[in-house]
Design a protein around this motif. Sequence first.
Motif, PDB file in Angstrom:
ATOM      1  N   ASP A 188      16.153   3.852 -32.357  1.00 20.83           N
ATOM      2  CA  ASP A 188      15.564   4.442 -33.558  1.00 20.83           C
ATOM      3  C   ASP A 188      16.701   4.821 -34.502  1.00 20.83           C
ATOM      4  OD1 ASP A 188      14.334   6.018 -35.495  1.00 20.83           O
ATOM      5  OD2 ASP A 188      13.077   7.080 -34.068  1.00 20.83           O
ATOM      6  N   PRO A 189      16.621   4.404 -35.772  1.00 22.40           N
ATOM      7  CA  PRO A 189      17.716   4.710 -36.699  1.00 22.40           C
ATOM      8  C   PRO A 189      17.791   6.183 -37.122  1.00 22.40           C
ATOM      9  CG  PRO A 189      15.953   3.563 -37.844  1.00 22.40           C
ATOM     10  CD  PRO A 189      15.587   3.583 -36.385  1.00 22.40           C
ATOM     11  N   ALA A 190      16.757   6.968 -36.827  1.00 24.45           N
ATOM     12  CA  ALA A 190      16.780   8.382 -37.219  1.00 24.45           C
ATOM     13  C   ALA A 190      17.874   9.125 -36.455  1.00 24.45           C
ATOM     14  CB  ALA A 190      15.425   9.034 -36.934  1.00 24.45           C
ATOM     15  N   PRO A 191      18.577  10.034 -37.110  1.00 28.26           N
ATOM     16  CA  PRO A 191      19.609  10.818 -36.403  1.00 28.26           C
ATOM     17  C   PRO A 191      18.991  11.598 -35.244  1.00 28.26           C
ATOM     18  CG  PRO A 191      19.674  11.236 -38.774  1.00 28.26           C
ATOM     19  CD  PRO A 191      18.449  10.427 -38.500  1.00 28.26           C
ATOM     20  N   VAL A 192      19.725  11.698 -34.141  1.00 27.22           N
ATOM     21  CA  VAL A 192      19.224  12.379 -32.951  1.00 27.22           C
ATOM     22  C   VAL A 192      18.846  13.830 -33.268  1.00 27.22           C
ATOM     23  CG1 VAL A 192      21.452  13.111 -31.998  1.00 27.22           C
ATOM     24  CG2 VAL A 192      19.551  12.596 -30.460  1.00 27.22           C
ATOM     25  N   GLU A 193      19.506  14.444 -34.248  1.00 29.34           N
ATOM     26  CA  GLU A 193      19.168  15.823 -34.628  1.00 29.34           C
ATOM     27  C   GLU A 193      17.737  15.927 -35.157  1.00 29.34           C
ATOM     28  OE1 GLU A 193      21.866  14.177 -35.786  1.00 29.34           O
ATOM     29  OE2 GLU A 193      23.445  15.187 -34.659  1.00 29.34           O
ATOM     30  N   VAL A 201      13.201  16.668 -22.974  1.00 29.00           N
ATOM     31  CA  VAL A 201      13.931  17.147 -21.802  1.00 29.00           C
ATOM     32  C   VAL A 201      12.996  17.965 -20.940  1.00 29.00           C
ATOM     33  CG1 VAL A 201      15.883  18.577 -21.043  1.00 29.00           C
ATOM     34  CG2 VAL A 201      16.101  17.157 -23.080  1.00 29.00           C
ATOM     35  N   TRP A 202      13.131  17.799 -19.635  1.00 33.03           N
ATOM     36  CA  TRP A 202      12.302  18.494 -18.651  1.00 33.03           C
ATOM     37  C   TRP A 202      13.199  19.396 -17.819  1.00 33.03           C
ATOM     38  CZ3 TRP A 202       7.553  17.952 -19.973  1.00 33.03           C
ATOM     39  CH2 TRP A 202       6.509  18.285 -19.118  1.00 33.03           C
ATOM     40  N   LEU A 203      12.744  20.619 -17.571  1.00 36.51           N
ATOM     41  CA  LEU A 203      13.483  21.565 -16.756  1.00 36.51           C
ATOM     42  C   LEU A 203      12.482  22.458 -16.043  1.00 36.51           C
ATOM     43  CD1 LEU A 203      16.218  22.850 -15.916  1.00 36.51           C
ATOM     44  CD2 LEU A 203      15.985  24.342 -17.906  1.00 36.51           C
ATOM     45  N   ALA A 204      12.617  22.594 -14.739  1.00 40.32           N
ATOM     46  CA  ALA A 204      11.748  23.447 -13.917  1.00 40.32           C
ATOM     47  C   ALA A 204      10.271  23.122 -14.116  1.00 40.32           C
ATOM     48  CB  ALA A 204      12.028  24.919 -14.205  1.00 40.32           C
ATOM     49  N   GLY A 205       9.963  21.837 -14.270  1.00 41.20           N
ATOM     50  CA  GLY A 205       8.583  21.415 -14.400  1.00 41.20           C
ATOM     51  C   GLY A 205       7.978  21.639 -15.772  1.00 41.20           C
ATOM     52  N   HIS A 206       8.818  21.964 -16.749  1.00 32.21           N
ATOM     53  CA  HIS A 206       8.330  22.238 -18.103  1.00 32.21           C
ATOM     54  C   HIS A 206       9.208  21.548 -19.134  1.00 32.21           C
ATOM     55  CE1 HIS A 206       5.657  25.317 -16.519  1.00 32.21           C
ATOM     56  NE2 HIS A 206       6.682  25.777 -15.832  1.00 32.21           N
ATOM     57  N   ARG A 207       8.640  21.395 -20.300  1.00 27.95           N
ATOM     58  CA  ARG A 207       9.374  20.849 -21.434  1.00 27.95           C
ATOM     59  C   ARG A 207      10.429  21.881 -21.864  1.00 27.95           C
ATOM     60  NH1 ARG A 207       6.099  20.399 -26.893  1.00 27.95           N
ATOM     61  NH2 ARG A 207       7.777  19.864 -28.335  1.00 27.95           N
ATOM     62  N   ALA A 208      11.626  21.407 -22.108  1.00 30.80           N
ATOM     63  CA  ALA A 208      12.708  22.262 -22.601  1.00 30.80           C
ATOM     64  C   ALA A 208      13.156  21.701 -23.946  1.00 30.80           C
ATOM     65  CB  ALA A 208      13.870  22.269 -21.610  1.00 30.80           C
ATOM     66  N   ARG A 209      13.684  22.536 -24.773  1.00 29.91           N
ATOM     67  CA  ARG A 209      14.134  22.078 -26.088  1.00 29.91           C
ATOM     68  C   ARG A 209      15.633  22.243 -26.221  1.00 29.91           C
ATOM     69  NH1 ARG A 209       9.374  22.987 -30.344  1.00 29.91           N
ATOM     70  NH2 ARG A 209       7.720  22.464 -28.909  1.00 29.91           N
ATOM     71  N   LEU A 210      16.228  21.240 -26.849  1.00 26.74           N
ATOM     72  CA  LEU A 210      17.662  21.274 -27.076  1.00 26.74           C
ATOM     73  C   LEU A 210      17.965  21.869 -28.447  1.00 26.74           C
ATOM     74  CD1 LEU A 210      18.672  17.706 -25.854  1.00 26.74           C
ATOM     75  CD2 LEU A 210      18.860  19.860 -24.619  1.00 26.74           C
ATOM     76  N   ASP A 211      19.037  22.605 -28.530  1.00 23.97           N
ATOM     77  CA  ASP A 211      19.527  23.114 -29.813  1.00 23.97           C
ATOM     78  C   ASP A 211      20.694  22.226 -30.195  1.00 23.97           C
ATOM     79  OD1 ASP A 211      20.274  24.536 -32.005  1.00 23.97           O
ATOM     80  OD2 ASP A 211      20.932  26.319 -30.897  1.00 23.97           O
ATOM     81  N   LEU A 212      20.466  21.337 -31.152  1.00 27.41           N
ATOM     82  CA  LEU A 212      21.459  20.328 -31.505  1.00 27.41           C
ATOM     83  C   LEU A 212      22.246  20.683 -32.762  1.00 27.41           C
ATOM     84  CD1 LEU A 212      19.347  17.127 -30.817  1.00 27.41           C
ATOM     85  CD2 LEU A 212      21.130  18.121 -29.397  1.00 27.41           C
ATOM     86  N   HIS A 213      22.638  21.917 -32.881  1.00 29.00           N
ATOM     87  CA  HIS A 213      23.450  22.292 -34.048  1.00 29.00           C
ATOM     88  C   HIS A 213      24.915  21.974 -33.778  1.00 29.00           C
ATOM     89  CE1 HIS A 213      23.826  25.810 -31.431  1.00 29.00           C
ATOM     90  NE2 HIS A 213      24.980  26.024 -32.015  1.00 29.00           N
ATOM     91  N   SER A 214      25.639  21.682 -34.820  1.00 28.25           N
ATOM     92  CA  SER A 214      27.069  21.385 -34.646  1.00 28.25           C
ATOM     93  C   SER A 214      27.850  22.697 -34.711  1.00 28.25           C
ATOM     94  CB  SER A 214      27.558  20.404 -35.684  1.00 28.25           C
ATOM     95  OG  SER A 214      27.125  20.784 -36.965  1.00 28.25           O
ATOM     96  N   SER A 215      28.957  22.765 -33.954  1.00 30.48           N
ATOM     97  CA  SER A 215      29.712  24.013 -33.906  1.00 30.48           C
ATOM     98  C   SER A 215      30.854  24.028 -34.875  1.00 30.48           C
ATOM     99  CB  SER A 215      30.255  24.274 -32.517  1.00 30.48           C
ATOM    100  OG  SER A 215      30.579  23.118 -31.833  1.00 30.48           O
TER     101      SER A 215
END
Length: 182
Positions: free
Chosen positions: A157-162, A168-182
């Motif tokens: 997909d050409p859309a930026p990953v951000e 993402v799955w964690l402990a049987g649930h959907r988890a969300r990533l924080d994709l901010h740049s540092s």
Amino acid sequence: MCTPLAEEASRLDLGADLKTAMRRLAGSVSIVTSRDEEGQPHGMAASAVMPVSIDPPSMLVAVNRSAGLHAVLQHSGRYCINLLADDQHALLEPFSQSTLRAQRFRSGPWRDAWSERASPLPWLEGASAVIACIVDQAVDYGSHTLFIGRVTDVRVDPAPVELHPPLVWLAGHRARLDLHSS
């Protein structure tokens, strides 16, 4: 000295402990698809998907031998890995439950081959990436078969990953990533 019953109980405890530990390992979720000999689409949600090598380009998918997709992969020798984006989480339910099998390919914009190189496998339009493979090796281990596939085509997909972060799955649930740049 352990008796056979004690060894079995210990192995079961270890398996349960490993399952608990693995629930703490965050992982992306994909939908692996294929077609049977009659051309019918099959698929399943999978978190046991990983690249094996860039040279040659290859991917591994671990499939439980009791899964409906297992026999299809053994016979067809082809699969497509659809890397899901976070906003595609609703697709997991039909691909995770065998009772919802009839709804699987009605749940999203599924298409066929996107190029001359790609096999006519179901792929999800809007997926973060789609990777078509031909099975090069199949290794049985425990309850699963590890299908190592040689990559035949890739669509990203050409859309930026951000803007289109992975599911993402964690402990049987959907988890969300924080994709901010540092």
